[in-house]
Motif scaffolding. Structure first.
Motif, PDB file in Angstrom:
ATOM      1  N   UNK A  58       0.706  -1.219   0.042  1.00 12.50           N
ATOM      2  CA  UNK A  58      -0.042   0.021  -0.106  1.00 12.50           C
ATOM      3  C   UNK A  58       0.951   1.177  -0.037  1.00 12.50           C
ATOM      4  N   UNK A  59       0.285   2.291   0.625  1.00 10.33           N
ATOM      5  CA  UNK A  59       0.775   3.758   0.535  1.00 10.33           C
ATOM      6  C   UNK A  59       0.559   4.322   1.947  1.00 10.33           C
ATOM      7  N   UNK A  60       1.201   5.299   2.307  1.00 10.20           N
ATOM      8  CA  UNK A  60       2.666   5.363   1.993  1.00 10.20           C
ATOM      9  C   UNK A  60       3.417   4.340   2.677  1.00 10.20           C
ATOM     10  N   UNK A  61       4.280   3.949   2.012  1.00  7.28           N
ATOM     11  CA  UNK A  61       5.172   2.697   2.540  1.00  7.28           C
ATOM     12  C   UNK A  61       5.899   3.163   4.010  1.00  7.28           C
ATOM     13  N   UNK A  83       1.814   2.069   5.846  1.00  5.09           N
ATOM     14  CA  UNK A  83       2.216   0.503   5.754  1.00  5.09           C
ATOM     15  C   UNK A  83       3.272  -0.033   6.573  1.00  5.09           C
ATOM     16  N   UNK A  84       4.180   0.747   6.701  1.00  9.59           N
ATOM     17  CA  UNK A  84       5.376   0.368   7.661  1.00  9.59           C
ATOM     18  C   UNK A  84       4.785   0.336   9.095  1.00  9.59           C
ATOM     19  N   UNK A  95       4.314  -1.502  -2.478  1.00  5.36           N
ATOM     20  CA  UNK A  95       4.410  -0.644  -1.287  1.00  5.36           C
ATOM     21  C   UNK A  95       5.010   0.611  -1.759  1.00  5.36           C
ATOM     22  N   UNK A  96       4.564   1.480  -1.685  1.00  4.20           N
ATOM     23  CA  UNK A  96       5.048   2.655  -2.519  1.00  4.20           C
ATOM     24  C   UNK A  96       4.881   4.169  -1.689  1.00  4.20           C
ATOM     25  N   UNK A  97       5.795   5.213  -1.858  1.00  2.03           N
ATOM     26  CA  UNK A  97       5.512   6.214  -1.173  1.00  2.03           C
ATOM     27  C   UNK A  97       5.847   7.332  -2.277  1.00  2.03           C
ATOM     28  N   UNK A  98       5.682   8.496  -1.766  1.00  2.00           N
ATOM     29  CA  UNK A  98       5.666   9.747  -2.930  1.00  2.00           C
ATOM     30  C   UNK A  98       7.025  10.094  -3.216  1.00  2.00           C
ATOM     31  N   UNK A 144      11.945   6.753   0.173  1.00  2.00           N
ATOM     32  CA  UNK A 144      11.334   6.473   1.431  1.00  2.00           C
ATOM     33  C   UNK A 144      10.596   5.143   1.377  1.00  2.00           C
ATOM     34  N   UNK A 145      10.190   4.767   0.166  1.00  2.00           N
ATOM     35  CA  UNK A 145       9.751   3.247   0.081  1.00  2.00           C
ATOM     36  C   UNK A 145      10.867   2.321   0.160  1.00  2.00           C
ATOM     37  N   UNK A 146      11.849   2.471  -0.236  1.00  2.00           N
ATOM     38  CA  UNK A 146      13.132   1.696   0.052  1.00  2.00           C
ATOM     39  C   UNK A 146      13.679   1.801   1.288  1.00  2.00           C
ATOM     40  N   UNK A 147      13.509   2.824   2.274  1.00  2.00           N
ATOM     41  CA  UNK A 147      13.970   2.864   3.496  1.00  2.00           C
ATOM     42  C   UNK A 147      12.836   2.135   4.358  1.00  2.00           C
TER      43      UNK A 147
END
Length: 191
Positions: A103-106, A110-111, A131-134, A138-141
């Motif tokens: 989902x968003x924002x990762x 989501x986290x 699992x995504x972010x703006x 940030x999604x990778x972190x």
């Protein structure tokens, strides 16, 4: 740790229409979540969808909901869905201990939901391509932090084939015919 369909639940966090236009990879996340959700529903695996402040962020992406006729919708105030008492109680009542999470924002909802689920003793599988972010960083972190905390990073294909487990039964043939074809947003993969 192997995924089992009788222990799994797909949790799609806040893929909302008002947020997706500014999210890096939002279209792919909707495509992947909808595809895996279709597989889950075909296999009688519950699909839950959350919404954070829908009055401001809009409801869930309509294409996503249209592909998930049997989903359960949860509206939440906490960033961590598991912090919502009704959600936590209903999840415990399912008896399902393996949560496929996207989902968003990762890096926010989501986290935090994943961390809450891990703290409550669930096995969390982080659906990386959904699992995504703006900002992609940030999604990778968030993925790195979740894996470091005990989640397992997975792809939609990995999850689907683990749920199916074998290729010589009618269930596989039905799901393969309906869902296990290349999605238009991704190149064909050979293994």
């Amino acid at each position: 740790m192997r995924l089992k369909r009788e222990e799994s639940l797909l949790l799609i966090v806040d893929l909302q229409a008002g947020l997706l236009p500014v999210v890096d990879g939002g279209e792919q996340a909707v495509t992947e979540a909808a595809w895996l959700g279709g597989v889950a529903e075909a296999l009688a695996i519950p699909v839950w969808v959350t919404e954070q402040y829908p009055q401001g962020l809009g409801g869930s992406e309509p294409r996503l909901l249209a592909s998930l006729p049997s989903h359960k919708l949860w509206q939440k105030l906490h960033f961590d869905a598991h912090a919502e008492p009704d959600f936590a109680g209903a999840l415990a009542d399912t008896g399902r201990r393996q949560i496929i999470l996207c989902g968003s924002e990762a890096h926010i909802c989501v986290m935090q939901t994943g961390l809450g689920l891990l703290a409550a003793g669930y096995e969390v599988f982080w659906l990386s391509e959904a699992a995504v972010s703006r900002r992609a960083e940030e999604a990778q972190l968030a993925r790195e932090r979740m894996v470091h905390s005990g989640a397992i990073s997975v792809s939609a294909d990995m999850v689907a084939y683990e749920w199916l487990h074998r290729c010589d039964d009618d269930c596989f043939k039905d799901v393969h015919r309906r869902f296990l074809k290349p999605r238009s947003a991704r190149p064909l993969r050979f293994f």
